[in-house]
Scaffold this motif. Structure first.
Motif, short mmCIF file in Angstrom:
data_model
loop_
_atom_site.label_atom_id
_atom_site.label_comp_id
_atom_site.label_asym_id
_atom_site.label_seq_id
_atom_site.Cartn_x
_atom_site.Cartn_y
_atom_site.Cartn_z
N TYR A 201 11.09 2.16 5.21
CA TYR A 201 12.43 1.66 5.02
C TYR A 201 13.24 2.03 5.78
CZ TYR A 201 15.04 -1.82 1.79
OH TYR A 201 16.14 -2.46 1.84
N GLU B 146 13.22 1.45 9.02
CA GLU B 146 13.27 -0.04 9.93
C GLU B 146 14.19 -1.11 9.19
OE1 GLU B 146 11.05 -0.33 12.71
OE2 GLU B 146 10.75 1.31 12.32
N MET B 147 14.77 -0.54 7.95
CA MET B 147 15.78 -1.43 7.35
C MET B 147 16.60 -2.31 8.68
SD MET B 147 15.53 -3.68 5.22
CE MET B 147 16.82 -4.71 4.86
N HIS C 63 15.10 -7.63 3.68
CA HIS C 63 14.57 -7.19 2.65
C HIS C 63 13.22 -8.59 2.09
CE1 HIS C 63 15.52 -5.92 -1.44
NE2 HIS C 63 15.16 -6.40 -2.07
N PHE D 116 10.71 -7.46 3.60
CA PHE D 116 10.49 -5.35 2.66
C PHE D 116 9.55 -6.16 1.27
CE2 PHE D 116 12.45 -2.94 5.99
CZ PHE D 116 11.52 -2.03 5.65
N LEU E 282 5.51 -6.42 1.80
CA LEU E 282 5.07 -5.80 2.44
C LEU E 282 5.12 -4.11 1.45
CD1 LEU E 282 3.66 -4.56 5.22
CD2 LEU E 282 6.06 -3.72 5.73
N TRP F 92 1.15 -1.56 3.63
CA TRP F 92 1.82 -1.32 5.39
C TRP F 92 0.96 -0.45 5.73
CZ3 TRP F 92 4.35 2.73 7.21
CH2 TRP F 92 4.37 4.30 6.53
N LEU G 177 6.54 -6.74 10.54
CA LEU G 177 7.76 -6.93 9.27
C LEU G 177 8.44 -7.56 10.18
CD1 LEU G 177 9.04 -5.77 7.05
CD2 LEU G 177 9.91 -3.38 8.71
N ARG H 127 19.52 -0.90 -0.27
CA ARG H 127 18.59 -0.32 -0.50
C ARG H 127 18.00 1.16 -1.19
NH1 ARG H 127 19.69 2.48 5.92
NH2 ARG H 127 20.09 4.01 3.68
#
Length: 189
Positions: free
Chosen positions: A35, A38-39, A61, A64, A67, A72, A82, A107
């Motif tokens: 996270y 990749e975010m 978001h 995610f 996932l 994942w 994603l 986050r």
């Protein structure tokens, strides 16, 4: 009358938190690292596809959220999956409303991914130029800018690698012309 002895006082045992099993904790830790990595990348990817920073963060978001940590690891290419889901979420939200109504999601740790997407003047020029590309070319360029090969992009988009390569080549040529890099590209080769 006989006295009944009082019952012994119950021992007060502090409630123990039920810790996660080590394997489950490892999966969670790996997902958290995924996270964090990749975010911001997915947010930038969506900005390259035309989303505002806030729309991109919101769609990333939401992607995610679908996932979950258990899911994942079962995917062959979670990064590509994603991005595909985030792009679809962005398209749905763009059609559903014109103004964002929810605050940008945070986050873990309380920092917003929008804070990580600070654009220089040059990056803004590139984004403006990307915005002038036809959708297929912009899509191919966004995937390439995010580090995916033409084959990986084709697989994620359900297109042929030749179609993705052609769209990328056209996009690259348009960007060179639009950004005035023609002379620089010729002298640099």
């Amino acid at each position: 009358m006989t006295e009944v002895p009082a019952a012994p006082a119950a021992k007060v045992v502090p409630a123990l938190r039920n810790p996660r099993p080590p394997q489950q904790q490892q999966v969670q830790d790996e997902f958290d690292a995924f996270y964090r990595r990749e975010m911001p990348r997915v947010t930038v990817f969506l900005v390259n596809l035309g989303a505002s920073v806030y729309e991109a963060a919101d769609a990333a978001h939401e992607a995610f959220l679908t996932l979950l940590p258990d899911k994942w690891r079962s995917l062959d290419h979670p990064g590509a999956w994603l991005r595909t889901v985030a792009y679809r979420k962005y398209l749905r939200q763009a059609m559903a409303r014109t103004q964002p109504i929810d605050p940008v999601p945070d986050r873990p740790g309380g920092t917003c991914p929008v804070d990580l997407v600070l654009l220089t003047e040059q990056q803004r020029s590139v984004l403006d130029a990307l915005g002038q590309l036809p959708p297929a070319e912009r899509e191919a360029m966004a995937w390439k800018l995010d580090g995916f090969t033409h084959e990986q992009t084709a697989q994620a988009l359900g297109k042929s690698p030749a179609a993705v390569r052609q769209a990328y080549t056209r996009a690259r040529q348009r960007l060179i012309t639009t950004l005035g890099l023609k002379k620089e590209a010729e002298s640099g080769e």
